[in-house]
Motif scaffolding. Structure first.
Motif, PDB file in Angstrom:
ATOM      1  N   SER A  51      40.602 -73.106  27.345  1.00  0.00           N
ATOM      2  CA  SER A  51      41.212 -72.249  28.350  1.00  0.00           C
ATOM      3  C   SER A  51      40.768 -72.577  29.757  1.00  0.00           C
ATOM      4  O   SER A  51      41.351 -72.102  30.716  1.00  0.00           O
ATOM      5  CB  SER A  51      40.884 -70.782  28.052  1.00  0.00           C
ATOM      6  OG  SER A  51      39.499 -70.575  28.174  1.00  0.00           O
ATOM      7  N   GLU A  52      39.711 -73.409  29.892  1.00  0.00           N
ATOM      8  CA  GLU A  52      39.192 -73.710  31.219  1.00  0.00           C
ATOM      9  C   GLU A  52      40.226 -74.434  32.083  1.00  0.00           C
ATOM     10  O   GLU A  52      40.144 -74.430  33.304  1.00  0.00           O
ATOM     11  CB  GLU A  52      37.914 -74.532  31.114  1.00  0.00           C
ATOM     12  CG  GLU A  52      36.708 -73.703  30.710  1.00  0.00           C
ATOM     13  CD  GLU A  52      35.443 -74.518  30.783  1.00  0.00           C
ATOM     14  OE1 GLU A  52      34.522 -74.126  31.545  1.00  0.00           O
ATOM     15  OE2 GLU A  52      35.353 -75.538  30.104  1.00  0.00           O
ATOM     16  N   ARG A  91      35.231 -68.698  22.695  1.00  0.00           N
ATOM     17  CA  ARG A  91      36.230 -69.461  21.944  1.00  0.00           C
ATOM     18  C   ARG A  91      37.641 -68.888  22.098  1.00  0.00           C
ATOM     19  O   ARG A  91      38.612 -69.505  21.654  1.00  0.00           O
ATOM     20  CB  ARG A  91      35.847 -69.497  20.462  1.00  0.00           C
ATOM     21  CG  ARG A  91      34.617 -70.351  20.187  1.00  0.00           C
ATOM     22  CD  ARG A  91      34.181 -70.210  18.740  1.00  0.00           C
ATOM     23  NE  ARG A  91      35.219 -70.691  17.833  1.00  0.00           N
ATOM     24  CZ  ARG A  91      35.366 -71.954  17.445  1.00  0.00           C
ATOM     25  NH1 ARG A  91      34.548 -72.878  17.925  1.00  0.00           N
ATOM     26  NH2 ARG A  91      36.315 -72.302  16.612  1.00  0.00           N
ATOM     27  N   LEU A  92      37.750 -67.734  22.711  1.00  0.00           N
ATOM     28  CA  LEU A  92      39.071 -67.139  22.923  1.00  0.00           C
ATOM     29  C   LEU A  92      39.837 -67.904  24.009  1.00  0.00           C
ATOM     30  O   LEU A  92      39.237 -68.585  24.842  1.00  0.00           O
ATOM     31  CB  LEU A  92      38.923 -65.675  23.328  1.00  0.00           C
ATOM     32  CG  LEU A  92      38.311 -64.725  22.293  1.00  0.00           C
ATOM     33  CD1 LEU A  92      38.052 -63.359  22.931  1.00  0.00           C
ATOM     34  CD2 LEU A  92      39.205 -64.581  21.081  1.00  0.00           C
ATOM     35  N   LYS A  93      41.140 -67.758  24.018  1.00  0.00           N
ATOM     36  CA  LYS A  93      41.978 -68.375  25.041  1.00  0.00           C
ATOM     37  C   LYS A  93      42.281 -67.350  26.133  1.00  0.00           C
ATOM     38  O   LYS A  93      42.825 -66.283  25.857  1.00  0.00           O
ATOM     39  CB  LYS A  93      43.285 -68.874  24.427  1.00  0.00           C
ATOM     40  CG  LYS A  93      43.106 -70.018  23.443  1.00  0.00           C
ATOM     41  CD  LYS A  93      44.447 -70.473  22.894  1.00  0.00           C
ATOM     42  CE  LYS A  93      44.273 -71.627  21.911  1.00  0.00           C
ATOM     43  NZ  LYS A  93      45.573 -72.073  21.348  1.00  0.00           N
ATOM     44  N   LYS A 105      38.837 -58.596  26.218  1.00  0.00           N
ATOM     45  CA  LYS A 105      40.160 -57.959  26.274  1.00  0.00           C
ATOM     46  C   LYS A 105      41.101 -58.645  27.274  1.00  0.00           C
ATOM     47  O   LYS A 105      42.297 -58.353  27.297  1.00  0.00           O
ATOM     48  CB  LYS A 105      40.029 -56.477  26.611  1.00  0.00           C
ATOM     49  CG  LYS A 105      39.613 -56.161  28.027  1.00  0.00           C
ATOM     50  CD  LYS A 105      39.523 -54.653  28.214  1.00  0.00           C
ATOM     51  CE  LYS A 105      39.160 -54.267  29.637  1.00  0.00           C
ATOM     52  NZ  LYS A 105      39.055 -52.802  29.791  1.00  0.00           N
ATOM     53  N   LEU A 106      40.583 -59.576  28.069  1.00  0.00           N
ATOM     54  CA  LEU A 106      41.435 -60.379  28.945  1.00  0.00           C
ATOM     55  C   LEU A 106      42.127 -61.503  28.185  1.00  0.00           C
ATOM     56  O   LEU A 106      43.044 -62.127  28.708  1.00  0.00           O
ATOM     57  CB  LEU A 106      40.606 -60.985  30.077  1.00  0.00           C
ATOM     58  CG  LEU A 106      39.882 -60.017  31.017  1.00  0.00           C
ATOM     59  CD1 LEU A 106      39.087 -60.795  32.054  1.00  0.00           C
ATOM     60  CD2 LEU A 106      40.871 -59.077  31.695  1.00  0.00           C
ATOM     61  N   SER A 107      41.673 -61.771  26.976  1.00  0.00           N
ATOM     62  CA  SER A 107      42.227 -62.881  26.208  1.00  0.00           C
ATOM     63  C   SER A 107      43.602 -62.536  25.652  1.00  0.00           C
ATOM     64  O   SER A 107      43.948 -61.377  25.436  1.00  0.00           O
ATOM     65  CB  SER A 107      41.274 -63.222  25.051  1.00  0.00           C
ATOM     66  OG  SER A 107      41.859 -64.131  24.168  1.00  0.00           O
ATOM     67  N   CYS A 108      44.370 -63.583  25.400  1.00  0.00           N
ATOM     68  CA  CYS A 108      45.671 -63.392  24.758  1.00  0.00           C
ATOM     69  C   CYS A 108      45.564 -63.606  23.254  1.00  0.00           C
ATOM     70  O   CYS A 108      46.579 -63.647  22.553  1.00  0.00           O
ATOM     71  CB  CYS A 108      46.710 -64.334  25.369  1.00  0.00           C
ATOM     72  SG  CYS A 108      46.156 -66.025  25.595  1.00  0.00           S
ATOM     73  N   ASP A 109      44.338 -63.775  22.727  1.00  0.00           N
ATOM     74  CA  ASP A 109      44.108 -63.881  21.288  1.00  0.00           C
ATOM     75  C   ASP A 109      43.767 -62.508  20.709  1.00  0.00           C
ATOM     76  O   ASP A 109      43.492 -61.552  21.446  1.00  0.00           O
ATOM     77  CB  ASP A 109      42.948 -64.844  20.992  1.00  0.00           C
ATOM     78  CG  ASP A 109      43.330 -66.292  21.237  1.00  0.00           C
ATOM     79  OD1 ASP A 109      44.537 -66.577  21.258  1.00  0.00           O
ATOM     80  OD2 ASP A 109      42.418 -67.118  21.411  1.00  0.00           O
ATOM     81  N   ASP A 110      43.751 -62.449  19.383  1.00  0.00           N
ATOM     82  CA  ASP A 110      43.341 -61.234  18.686  1.00  0.00           C
ATOM     83  C   ASP A 110      41.820 -61.102  18.777  1.00  0.00           C
ATOM     84  O   ASP A 110      41.091 -62.031  18.415  1.00  0.00           O
ATOM     85  CB  ASP A 110      43.782 -61.303  17.227  1.00  0.00           C
ATOM     86  CG  ASP A 110      43.452 -60.025  16.472  1.00  0.00           C
ATOM     87  OD1 ASP A 110      43.117 -59.011  17.120  1.00  0.00           O
ATOM     88  OD2 ASP A 110      43.525 -60.045  15.226  1.00  0.00           O
ATOM     89  N   ILE A 111      41.319 -59.970  19.261  1.00  0.00           N
ATOM     90  CA  ILE A 111      39.879 -59.791  19.452  1.00  0.00           C
ATOM     91  C   ILE A 111      39.294 -58.798  18.448  1.00  0.00           C
ATOM     92  O   ILE A 111      38.168 -58.320  18.637  1.00  0.00           O
ATOM     93  CB  ILE A 111      39.565 -59.319  20.890  1.00  0.00           C
ATOM     94  CG1 ILE A 111      40.201 -57.940  21.154  1.00  0.00           C
ATOM     95  CG2 ILE A 111      40.032 -60.349  21.908  1.00  0.00           C
ATOM     96  CD1 ILE A 111      39.733 -57.323  22.463  1.00  0.00           C
ATOM     97  N   THR A 112      40.017 -58.521  17.386  1.00  0.00           N
ATOM     98  CA  THR A 112      39.544 -57.548  16.394  1.00  0.00           C
ATOM     99  C   THR A 112      38.200 -57.961  15.806  1.00  0.00           C
ATOM    100  O   THR A 112      37.278 -57.152  15.679  1.00  0.00           O
ATOM    101  CB  THR A 112      40.580 -57.386  15.259  1.00  0.00           C
ATOM    102  OG1 THR A 112      41.823 -56.981  15.810  1.00  0.00           O
ATOM    103  CG2 THR A 112      40.104 -56.341  14.253  1.00  0.00           C
ATOM    104  N   PHE A 113      38.068 -59.238  15.442  1.00  0.00           N
ATOM    105  CA  PHE A 113      36.816 -59.708  14.831  1.00  0.00           C
ATOM    106  C   PHE A 113      35.669 -59.636  15.833  1.00  0.00           C
ATOM    107  O   PHE A 113      34.533 -59.303  15.456  1.00  0.00           O
ATOM    108  CB  PHE A 113      36.971 -61.136  14.311  1.00  0.00           C
ATOM    109  CG  PHE A 113      35.753 -61.641  13.582  1.00  0.00           C
ATOM    110  CD1 PHE A 113      35.451 -61.171  12.316  1.00  0.00           C
ATOM    111  CD2 PHE A 113      34.911 -62.562  14.177  1.00  0.00           C
ATOM    112  CE1 PHE A 113      34.321 -61.614  11.646  1.00  0.00           C
ATOM    113  CE2 PHE A 113      33.781 -63.021  13.514  1.00  0.00           C
ATOM    114  CZ  PHE A 113      33.486 -62.550  12.239  1.00  0.00           C
ATOM    115  N   ASN A 114      35.931 -59.957  17.111  1.00  0.00           N
ATOM    116  CA  ASN A 114      34.895 -59.852  18.137  1.00  0.00           C
ATOM    117  C   ASN A 114      34.344 -58.435  18.219  1.00  0.00           C
ATOM    118  O   ASN A 114      33.121 -58.211  18.236  1.00  0.00           O
ATOM    119  CB  ASN A 114      35.454 -60.247  19.507  1.00  0.00           C
ATOM    120  CG  ASN A 114      35.847 -61.704  19.577  1.00  0.00           C
ATOM    121  OD1 ASN A 114      36.610 -62.185  18.741  1.00  0.00           O
ATOM    122  ND2 ASN A 114      35.355 -62.423  20.570  1.00  0.00           N
TER     123      ASN A 114
END
Length: 313
Positions: free
Chosen positions: A8-9, A168-170, A189-198
């Motif tokens: 994502s960088e 590791r999130l995008k 929560k800024l990520s566009c991935d699922d953060i449920t596991f985090n």
């Protein structure tokens, strides 16, 4: 921390920390008291560490554990408060990916390290009161060294996945963190991935570490109070309780502040969003400022050591 960087960088190279998004004017009013508390925390903990180092009578396991607590407090303060003050004074809101995830790791690991240190200190007081004749053979310098290794390794190991999972999130959209510090939820929560596991990992790991420490602390003090109530000698109860009074006060304060912080985060929809942000900052500042003061005021040996240190200056 370079390994934390992800694909994502190419899209986002840094985050922007926006303190108190709804009440930006708070920053100017808060900068002075926060600065004073920061200086107090640094000065008090440094004084305590120097006193324990210079005073031979304080070269005992109990004071070595107190030194470890002061070191943890200093690192926590230096990790959080200078960046907050830089935002308040110089509007330096940007923070790199690596710095953000490093701050996240230190906050998560050192918070649980403090809790674990309180647990070991509770065991120290348990042995001192419940098994006084065995205390010199159980609580030794080797015990403190092994306890320190356990405190650092356990909490670093279980806290390390938190920033790794977030890194590791995008992050393909916003880079504005509505917080003064890089907490896991504020960033992920800024990520566009699922953060449920985090969220699930931090919840389970945090409550397992803090919960197990709290249970052992409660058990230690239950045994202590059980033994103390059976003491019939005049003045023995007050003397026994005085040996763990300072420690009990700090645990109570640490747990209370943490509980208030948790409750405000759970009730985030019913209170202004800036309140949890402020409480989070204060939780990294007020306990480090009070810990050495409480011990310094209530412990005769430390007061005497500080007086001896001042005479040498």
């Amino acid at each position: 921390m370079a390994s934390f960087r992800n694909n994502s960088e190419a899209l986002i190279s840094e985050f922007l920390l926006i303190c108190f998004p709804n009440y930006q004017t708070w920053q100017h009013w808060l900068s002075l008291p926060l600065s004073l508390l920061f200086l107090l925390a640094m000065g008090a903990n440094a004084t305590l560490l120097i006193t324990i180092r210079m005073e031979p009578s304080l070269h005992e396991p109990m004071y070595y554990l107190l030194s470890l607590l002061s070191l943890l407090d200093i690192v926590l303060c230096l990790t959080v408060i200078p960046k907050v003050l830089a935002i308040f004074w110089f509007d330096r809101k940007s923070i790199s990916f690596s710095a953000c995830f490093l701050q996240m790791f230190v906050m998560n690991s050192f918070l649980t390290m403090e809790s674990c240190t309180f647990m070991v200190m509770a065991y120290d007081r348990y042995v001192a009161i419940c098994k006084p004749l065995q205390y010199p053979s159980i609580i030794t310098d080797q015990f403190v060294a092994r306890a320190a290794i356990f405190i650092i390794s356990r909490n670093a190991f279980f806290s390390l996945p938190v920033p790794i999972l977030s890194a590791r999130l995008k992050y393909c959209a916003q880079n504005i963190i509505k917080n003064c510090i890089c907490t896991n939820l504020s960033v992920s929560k800024l990520s566009c991935d699922d953060i449920t596991f985090n969220k699930l990992y931090q919840l389970v790991a945090g409550w397992t570490l803090l919960g197990s420490d709290l249970i052992l602390i409660v058990l230690s003090y239950s045994f202590i109070f059980h033994v103390v109530l059976r003491i019939k000698a005049e003045g023995a109860i007050a003397k026994a309780l005085s040996t763990c009074g300072s420690h009990f006060i700090l645990i109570l304060f640490f747990s209370t502040v943490l509980l208030v912080l948790v409750i405000t985060n759970l009730a985030r929809e019913k209170i202004p969003p800036d309140v949890p942000i402020l409480l989070n900052i204060l939780h990294h500042l007020i306990p480090p400022a009070l810990n050495p003061i409480v011990y310094g005021v209530r412990t005769k040996e430390i007061k005497q050591g500080i007086q001896n240190l001042l005479r040498r200056l």
